[in-house]
Structures are given as C-alpha cells and as structure tokens.
Design a protein around this motif. Structure first.
Motif, PDB file in Angstrom:
ATOM      1  N   MET A 204      31.158 -19.994  12.958  1.00 54.43           N
ATOM      2  CA  MET A 204      30.564 -19.238  12.085  1.00 54.43           C
ATOM      3  C   MET A 204      29.041 -19.182  11.967  1.00 54.43           C
ATOM      4  N   LYS A 205      28.352 -18.255  11.957  1.00 56.00           N
ATOM      5  CA  LYS A 205      26.875 -18.415  11.924  1.00 56.00           C
ATOM      6  C   LYS A 205      26.339 -19.081  10.629  1.00 56.00           C
ATOM      7  N   TYR A 206      25.121 -19.965  10.565  1.00 56.50           N
ATOM      8  CA  TYR A 206      24.776 -20.262   9.226  1.00 56.50           C
ATOM      9  C   TYR A 206      24.646 -19.087   8.200  1.00 56.50           C
ATOM     10  N   SER A 207      23.708 -18.178   8.443  1.00 57.18           N
ATOM     11  CA  SER A 207      23.722 -17.297   7.508  1.00 57.18           C
ATOM     12  C   SER A 207      25.119 -16.786   6.809  1.00 57.18           C
ATOM     13  N   GLU A 208      26.185 -16.473   7.826  1.00 55.53           N
ATOM     14  CA  GLU A 208      27.172 -15.921   7.163  1.00 55.53           C
ATOM     15  C   GLU A 208      28.023 -17.217   6.345  1.00 55.53           C
ATOM     16  N   LEU A 209      28.025 -18.335   6.780  1.00 55.52           N
ATOM     17  CA  LEU A 209      28.342 -19.301   6.011  1.00 55.52           C
ATOM     18  C   LEU A 209      27.889 -19.352   4.575  1.00 55.52           C
ATOM     19  N   LEU A 210      26.442 -19.316   4.551  1.00 53.39           N
ATOM     20  CA  LEU A 210      25.858 -19.440   3.258  1.00 53.39           C
ATOM     21  C   LEU A 210      26.114 -18.247   2.314  1.00 53.39           C
ATOM     22  N   ARG A 211      26.087 -17.062   2.921  1.00 57.13           N
ATOM     23  CA  ARG A 211      26.379 -15.941   2.185  1.00 57.13           C
ATOM     24  C   ARG A 211      27.462 -15.894   1.744  1.00 57.13           C
ATOM     25  N   SER A 212      28.724 -16.211   2.428  1.00 55.12           N
ATOM     26  CA  SER A 212      30.157 -16.284   1.950  1.00 55.12           C
ATOM     27  C   SER A 212      30.175 -17.295   0.818  1.00 55.12           C
ATOM     28  N   ALA A 213      29.603 -18.392   0.834  1.00 54.79           N
ATOM     29  CA  ALA A 213      29.561 -19.332  -0.317  1.00 54.79           C
ATOM     30  C   ALA A 213      29.033 -18.724  -1.564  1.00 54.79           C
ATOM     31  N   LEU A 214      27.858 -18.071  -1.200  1.00 57.34           N
ATOM     32  CA  LEU A 214      27.143 -17.496  -2.535  1.00 57.34           C
ATOM     33  C   LEU A 214      28.088 -16.294  -3.153  1.00 57.34           C
ATOM     34  N   VAL A 215      28.892 -15.695  -2.362  1.00 58.31           N
ATOM     35  CA  VAL A 215      29.590 -14.496  -2.923  1.00 58.31           C
ATOM     36  C   VAL A 215      30.930 -15.368  -3.559  1.00 58.31           C
ATOM     37  N   GLU A 216      31.478 -16.312  -2.986  1.00 60.79           N
ATOM     38  CA  GLU A 216      32.412 -17.026  -3.370  1.00 60.79           C
ATOM     39  C   GLU A 216      32.019 -17.543  -4.741  1.00 60.79           C
ATOM     40  N   SER A 217      30.804 -18.085  -5.078  1.00 58.99           N
ATOM     41  CA  SER A 217      30.323 -18.699  -6.271  1.00 58.99           C
ATOM     42  C   SER A 217      30.322 -17.792  -7.262  1.00 58.99           C
ATOM     43  N   GLY A 218      29.988 -16.270  -7.250  1.00 55.97           N
ATOM     44  CA  GLY A 218      29.797 -15.396  -7.935  1.00 55.97           C
ATOM     45  C   GLY A 218      28.634 -15.453  -8.721  1.00 55.97           C
TER      46      GLY A 218
END
Length: 100
Positions: free
Chosen positions: A1-15
């Motif tokens: 997974m690309k860095y940006s995808e990983l970070l974006r996913s975590a941001l969404v997951e955090s709410g």
C-alpha cells in the motif's frame, strides 16, 4: 500500500479532521500544518520525515490500526530506488548479511 493511501485510511478510520490531527501532533512537539497533512495524505507531496511519521503514529495509533513501522515501511518503499530494494531482497533471500 502506498504511503498516502495508508495515511488517508488511518485518517478516515480515526474519524478526525485534519485540524484535529494537527492539534494532536502539537502535543507530540511536532507542528504540522493542515495543508501539509492534506498534501501528504493525498500523495501530492512525498512522505514526510521520520519525526513527523512518529508524531502521526503516536496520534493515530491509539484509535486506528496504524503504526509507526507501517508508515516507515511505506515511506521507504517509495523513496528507496527499485534496484536497491531488489538488492536488499536478494541479499535477504540468500541469507547473506554484510557487516557494517
């Protein structure tokens, strides 16, 4: 997974909003702007320094599946040239370990 995808996913997951993450990073002595966070999470800028990644992981890991190790691995997979990654992989597969 690309860095940006990983970070974006975590941001969404955090709410949390970018602003909320930025404020929490300040607690970890790392000033990150909302604009910068947006750019790295959308892949418009390269992955940030290890210090920023540590702050992001400290902020996001309690409420998401993100870890510093996952961020660092994604970062270095993107910035290390393919030929170097292949050399590392082949050295690892062959059981050869060079002493530094």
């Amino acid at each position: 997974m690309k860095y940006s995808e990983l970070l974006r996913s975590a941001l969404v997951e955090s709410g949390w909003s970018y602003s909320q993450v930025v404020e929490r990073c300040k607690v970890h002595n790392k000033n990150v702007s909302r604009s910068y966070l947006s750019k790295i999470s959308r892949g418009f800028m390269p992955p940030p320094s290890d210090e920023v990644n540590k702050a992001l992981a400290n902020v996001l890991s309690p409420v998401t599946s993100l870890t510093y190790e996952r961020l660092a691995l994604a970062k270095y997979k993107e910035i290390i040239p393919d030929e170097v990654l292949k050399a590392i992989a082949s050295e690892h597969e062959g059981g050869q370990h060079e002493k530094l």
